[in-house]
Design an enzyme around this catalytic site. Sequence first.
Site, mmCIF file in Angstrom:
data_model
loop_
_atom_site.group_PDB
_atom_site.id
_atom_site.type_symbol
_atom_site.label_atom_id
_atom_site.label_comp_id
_atom_site.label_asym_id
_atom_site.label_seq_id
_atom_site.Cartn_x
_atom_site.Cartn_y
_atom_site.Cartn_z
ATOM 1 N N LYS A 42 0.389 -1.022 -0.028
ATOM 2 C CA LYS A 42 -0.096 -0.053 -0.117
ATOM 3 C C LYS A 42 0.746 1.190 0.158
ATOM 4 C CE LYS A 42 -2.076 -2.318 3.527
ATOM 5 N NZ LYS A 42 -3.065 -2.574 4.889
ATOM 6 N N GLY A 43 1.975 1.310 0.227
ATOM 7 C CA GLY A 43 2.658 2.828 1.126
ATOM 8 C C GLY A 43 3.422 3.620 -0.279
ATOM 9 N N GLU A 98 8.032 2.299 -5.825
ATOM 10 C CA GLU A 98 7.500 1.732 -4.596
ATOM 11 C C GLU A 98 7.733 2.975 -3.956
ATOM 12 O OE1 GLU A 98 6.845 -0.148 -2.445
ATOM 13 O OE2 GLU A 98 8.032 -1.581 -2.056
ATOM 14 N N ASP A 99 7.857 2.480 -2.443
ATOM 15 C CA ASP A 99 7.366 3.447 -1.506
ATOM 16 C C ASP A 99 8.764 4.401 -1.278
ATOM 17 O OD1 ASP A 99 7.628 1.455 0.240
ATOM 18 O OD2 ASP A 99 6.206 2.349 1.510
ATOM 19 N N ASP A 102 14.519 -0.313 1.385
ATOM 20 C CA ASP A 102 15.659 -0.138 3.358
ATOM 21 C C ASP A 102 16.717 -1.806 2.006
ATOM 22 O OD1 ASP A 102 15.804 0.260 6.050
ATOM 23 O OD2 ASP A 102 13.947 -1.140 5.732
ATOM 24 N N PHE A 151 13.449 5.775 10.861
ATOM 25 C CA PHE A 151 11.955 4.865 10.344
ATOM 26 C C PHE A 151 11.112 6.302 10.174
ATOM 27 C CE2 PHE A 151 7.614 3.048 10.504
ATOM 28 C CZ PHE A 151 8.411 1.616 9.501
ATOM 29 N N VAL A 152 10.499 5.999 9.072
ATOM 30 C CA VAL A 152 9.577 7.235 8.993
ATOM 31 C C VAL A 152 8.251 7.341 8.234
ATOM 32 C CG1 VAL A 152 12.234 8.599 7.993
ATOM 33 C CG2 VAL A 152 10.566 7.186 5.815
ATOM 34 N N ASP A 158 3.585 4.057 6.044
ATOM 35 C CA ASP A 158 2.793 3.777 7.540
ATOM 36 C C ASP A 158 3.411 3.613 9.198
ATOM 37 O OD1 ASP A 158 3.401 0.957 6.403
ATOM 38 O OD2 ASP A 158 1.689 0.132 7.848
ATOM 39 N N ARG A 164 -0.274 7.292 7.014
ATOM 40 C CA ARG A 164 -0.281 7.357 6.051
ATOM 41 C C ARG A 164 -0.445 8.418 5.286
ATOM 42 N NH1 ARG A 164 1.375 2.263 3.915
ATOM 43 N NH2 ARG A 164 0.424 -0.113 5.193
#
Length: 174
Positions: A42-43, A98-99, A102, A151-152, A158, A164
């Site tokens: 969903k990101g 893609e969001d 990582d 972590f953002v 989310d 979100r």
Amino acid sequence: MPDLRPTEILLSEEQIRKRVASMALEIRRDFPDDLHVIAVLKGAFIFLSDLVRAIPGHVSLDFMAVSSYAKGTTSSGEVRLLKDLDTTLDGRHVVIVEDIVDTGLTLTYLQDILRARNPKTLRTACLLSKPSRRKIDVKVEYIGFEIEDKFVVGYGLDYAEQYRNLGHIAVLAT
Ligand code: IMP
Ligand code: MG
């Protein structure tokens, strides 16, 4: 468990808007005719919607859903395919949206399964990248911003399905 919430603003709405608009033009320049964009749910949903609206001309869309983080802020290393594509990729110029990249595990998995479907080209666009966290050296042709190992949340990203809807990107902290 410590109470984690969005704190400092890492990227403002204005910074994101400008960068996404220029990524859109770069992608269009590389693929002036055919372009098939695959968003990873969903990101990526907010990034996708701003990105495609800034791409002039013809673009087709499809969606995939994968899960890589069960809960919280650490990678499980396990990727599950939750929703597959509706159409074939045969002969298409495909860009995965893609969001964030990582460890690279999720994208490597996605690129491998999509490459097997014979697209003419396969590229990847990520809004964010955390290079210091990489476990697999995955190729990402379009990167919005490189960020530190924090972590953002926000702009589609989310923490336990929250935040979100923030227009900016913020660091999650106590
Ligand atoms: P990777 O497989 O470790 O590269 O993780 C990619 C996925 O983890 C992304 O698609 C996000 O859903 C999630 N993720 C990684 N870092 C963050 C973050 O800082 N905030 C929110 N989600 C993240
Ligand atoms: Mg996520």
